[in-house]
Design an enzyme around this catalytic site. Sequence first.
Site, PDB file in Angstrom:
ATOM      1  N   ALA A 274       0.800  -1.222   0.000  1.00  0.00           N
ATOM      2  CA  ALA A 274       0.000   0.000   0.000  1.00  0.00           C
ATOM      3  C   ALA A 274       0.835   1.275   0.000  1.00  0.00           C
ATOM      4  CB  ALA A 274      -0.923  -0.003   1.219  1.00  0.00           C
TER       5      ALA A 274
ATOM      6  N   ASN B 165       0.855  -2.953   8.418  1.00  0.00           N
ATOM      7  CA  ASN B 165       2.001  -3.669   7.880  1.00  0.00           C
ATOM      8  C   ASN B 165       2.825  -2.761   6.976  1.00  0.00           C
ATOM      9  OD1 ASN B 165       2.070  -6.628   8.677  1.00  0.00           O
ATOM     10  ND2 ASN B 165      -0.076  -6.408   8.085  1.00  0.00           N
TER      11      ASN B 165
ATOM     12  N   HIS C 148      -1.823   7.364   3.473  1.00  0.00           N
ATOM     13  CA  HIS C 148      -0.503   7.356   4.102  1.00  0.00           C
ATOM     14  C   HIS C 148       0.336   8.493   3.521  1.00  0.00           C
ATOM     15  CE1 HIS C 148      -1.627   3.330   5.434  1.00  0.00           C
ATOM     16  NE2 HIS C 148      -1.817   3.000   4.173  1.00  0.00           N
TER      17      HIS C 148
END
Length: 271
Positions: free
Chosen positions: A125, A193, A223
């Site tokens: 991601a 993660n 993020h």
Amino acid sequence: MTSDKQRRIGIAGLGTIGKSLACALHQGIPHSVLAAVSTRSVESARDWLATQGIKVPVVALDELEKHCDVVIECAPAAIFEDIARPVLGAGKQLIVLSSGALLDHPELVDLAEHTGGRILVPTGALLGLDALIAASEGDVHSVTMVTRKPVKGLLGAPYLAEHGIELEGITQPVRIFAGSAREAIAGFPANVNVAVGLSLAGIGPDRTTMEIWADPGVTRNTHTITVDSDSASLSMTIANIPSENPKTGRITARSAIALLRKMSAPLAVGT
């Protein structure tokens, strides 16, 4: 690898990500073929595979490596070692999606080195890991990640229960965590993660810092990464669309698929 140069792929875990991977392999990835699946819900897995027209065996975790050249781990972190140790002990390749579990089992890296196995962590991601890996050949001063998630993507995290944090019904963004990447993955094992992948690419889980926000105003897992180094200053933001599992973005499975393609591609782009 088999004589016709087909790489035999095993999938450990058949949740949202595992199913996406199985379908992609069934549809066709060059030089890769789905060889076996392992999951705790054997009958459910067999039923689902049948509905997709996928004919592969469903085997026990410790039997998976016997059928495969590469195993993709996309299971709960609690059974990570049960998946990883047989694969790496046989000198084979393990693609890891529960990368946070690596911090609890550093000895598996030593095992891979001893047997000739390999542990591969997809970008998942995040973005910019190639740039961070390159910067880490020099001096990286700091790496910070700020994660904002919809509330439902954070519910059930151990950190919330341990600190008595209630998120249901909040109307404004709330910072629920600030600390190191190591501390973050311990408190949010199903959620971040990405922080471990970032820390392994850069300055490690203890120097990589992180904030986690529960934000009722966002619909995507977002993020923002800031890196300061002697070769470049980096600032990157990615907003991932959640999969059927709100804790995981759609791009996670696709990152593993991209890695499989890269492993046998005549042209590979990126570090």
